[in-house]
Design a protein around this motif. Structure first.
Motif, PDB file in Angstrom:
ATOM      1  N   ILE A   1      38.794  39.109  39.953  1.00 35.07           N
ATOM      2  CA  ILE A   1      38.390  40.180  39.044  1.00 35.07           C
ATOM      3  C   ILE A   1      37.676  39.546  37.860  1.00 35.07           C
ATOM      4  O   ILE A   1      38.274  38.741  37.134  1.00 35.07           O
ATOM      5  CB  ILE A   1      39.615  40.986  38.575  1.00 35.07           C
TER       6      ILE A   1
ATOM      7  N   LEU B   1      36.913  40.356  34.891  1.00 35.98           N
ATOM      8  CA  LEU B   1      37.542  40.460  33.579  1.00 35.98           C
ATOM      9  C   LEU B   1      38.658  39.441  33.397  1.00 35.98           C
ATOM     10  O   LEU B   1      38.940  39.002  32.268  1.00 35.98           O
ATOM     11  CB  LEU B   1      38.074  41.880  33.385  1.00 35.98           C
TER      12      LEU B   1
ATOM     13  N   LEU C   1      36.948  46.799  35.312  1.00 32.91           N
ATOM     14  CA  LEU C   1      37.509  45.527  35.747  1.00 32.91           C
ATOM     15  C   LEU C   1      36.448  44.581  36.300  1.00 32.91           C
ATOM     16  O   LEU C   1      36.488  43.369  36.035  1.00 32.91           O
ATOM     17  CB  LEU C   1      38.591  45.752  36.811  1.00 32.91           C
TER      18      LEU C   1
END
Length: 433
Positions: free
Chosen positions: A171, A173, A376
């Motif tokens: 992910i 983020l 995300l």
């Protein structure tokens, strides 16, 4: 002798009449189209000199009628009745000409006159009275009708949750943490399933050109080993349809739907559809429609959205094709990552292989472009999906069918979590009534 003439000439003629008016199979007429066309070609040049002779006009009218020249037939048969107003045979043929030309009201009046003729044999009178009742039904709009189906099937699905087959994913983020392990609910799961689908629809005429219609459609799908992705839905539709003089149809309807996931309420949908159908020859039609739906998700307010779509369709007796596009707009700004533009193209058909066996198939392409970056994955999501299906339809009886089927879905996405493929096989029986 008179009874024999009426039976041999007019009962096949009236069967042909109803074929043209009500879509029933036509019985053999007294003249073949080729013979009638030849007779009309021979008699038409003599019309200027012999018009007004009842025997000639009757022969000309029959030849014109059986060869499809309905206007010429009406004129010739009207001349017969101008000289011989009690000629019931000519009046019956005139009624048939009006019906095949599309003037049901006049046809009905002419038939009623024939039924009152004292020379008409009783067996023929009874048949003609039945035809008059059918015309009355058409003039009133066609009456009411109820139909429905029940489909039960079982099969195997290699991706019941339409998820990726990856076990780990990064992910952006949280990229500094490295790849993360996906939980079972976020990975593709396979299972066997059974599915029940059924529906009932009804239509009733409120006038010759106006109808009210309604339907209820329900479905239930249960996966054998897990209930997390069991689904159910119930959809109700009601509306009004108006038929124009050229047979085109405008319909307006409202629709509500409740959708359940794992036995709990998941989403409500309600909206309206407007559709215009241009009826063509040989069972073909072109449709144009516009649709609005409001989507309300239980306990997920960021997904609540308004959905607008327009569609163009083309259908034949064996084929249907549709192009559609629209916008799904979330009602909260915080949910913009779920708002999207979409476009869809689909093609499906059913082709008979034998009298009782047909092959069914279809393919569809769907494209979506999302408005805002995923919170995300930090990119705007874009997906392309292909759905393909093929199966057989075997008639066990006139209303019961056995239907094995296979389907495949491939969804490409720039976000790995939504990139997946799916394959299902199933078999079931369908009852239509």
């Amino acid at each position: 002798m008179m009874c024999k003439i009426w039976v041999t000439r007019f009962l096949p003629a009236m069967a042909a009449l109803l074929a043209g008016v009500a879509g029933l199979p036509a019985a053999a007429q007294q003249q073949s189209p080729e013979a009638a066309a030849a007779a009309y070609a021979a008699l038409a040049p003599q019309e200027a000199a012999r018009a007004g002779d009842p025997e000639f006009d009757y022969a000309l009218g029959i030849a014109a009628l059986d060869s499809g020249n309905y206007g010429a037939a009406i004129i010739a048969l009207q001349r017969v009745l101008a000289v011989q107003p009690t000629n019931a045979a000519a009046r019956a043929e005139l009624a048939r000409a009006y019906a095949l030309a599309g003037d049901i009201d006049t046809a009905r009046r002419e038939f009623a006159t024939v039924v009152d003729d004292p020379s008409l044999p009783d067996p023929v009178r009874q048949r003609f009275t039945g035809f008059v009742r059918q015309f009355d039904r058409q003039i009133a709009g066609g009456g009411s009708d109820v139909s429905g189906f029940l489909d039960a099937r079982a099969g195997h699905d290699d991706n019941i949750n339409a998820a990726t087959d990856l076990t780990q994913i990064t992910i952006p983020l949280f990229s500094f943490l490295g790849p993360g392990q996906l939980g079972p609910g976020a990975r593709a799961q396979k299972d066997e399933f059974y599915e029940l689908t059924g529906g009932v629809s009804g239509v009733t005429a409120v006038s010759r050109q106006d109808r009210l219609f309604a339907s209820v459609l329900g479905s239930w799908r249960d996966n054998f080993d897990t209930s997390a992705f069991d689904t159910a839905s119930l959809t109700g539709t009601a509306g009004f349809a108006h038929s124009f003089a050229n047979r085109d149809v405008l319909s307006l309807s409202g629709q509500v739907q409740r959708f359940w996931l794992d036995g709990d309420g998941y989403r409500n949908s309600y909206g309206a559809v407007a559709q215009y159908t241009n009826v063509l020859s040989q069972g073909r039609a072109i449709t144009v429609s516009a649709q609005y739906n409001r989507l309300d998700f239980d306990n997920q307010p960021l997904l609540d959205a308004d959905r607008f779509a327009v569609a163009l369709g083309y259908v034949t007796r064996n084929l249907s094709a549709t192009l559609s596009a629209g916008k799904e707009e979330t009602r909260r700004q915080a949910g913009d990552a779920y708002s999207n533009w979409f476009a869809n193209a689909s093609l499906g058909g059913e082709y008979p292989l034998t009298e009782r066996l047909a092959v069914q198939g279809g393919i569809a392409f769907d494209m979506r472009r999302y408005d805002a970056a995923d919170v995300l994955f930090l990119v705007k999501r874009h997906d392309e999906r292909v759905d393909a299906q093929i199966g057989l339809k075997l008639a066990l009886t006139d209303s019961l069918f056995f239907q094995p089927r296979a389907s495949f879905t491939r969804n490409w996405s720039n976000i790995a979590l939504y990139d997946y493929d799916r394959f299902t096989v199933s078999a079931g029986v369908r009852l239509e009534f």
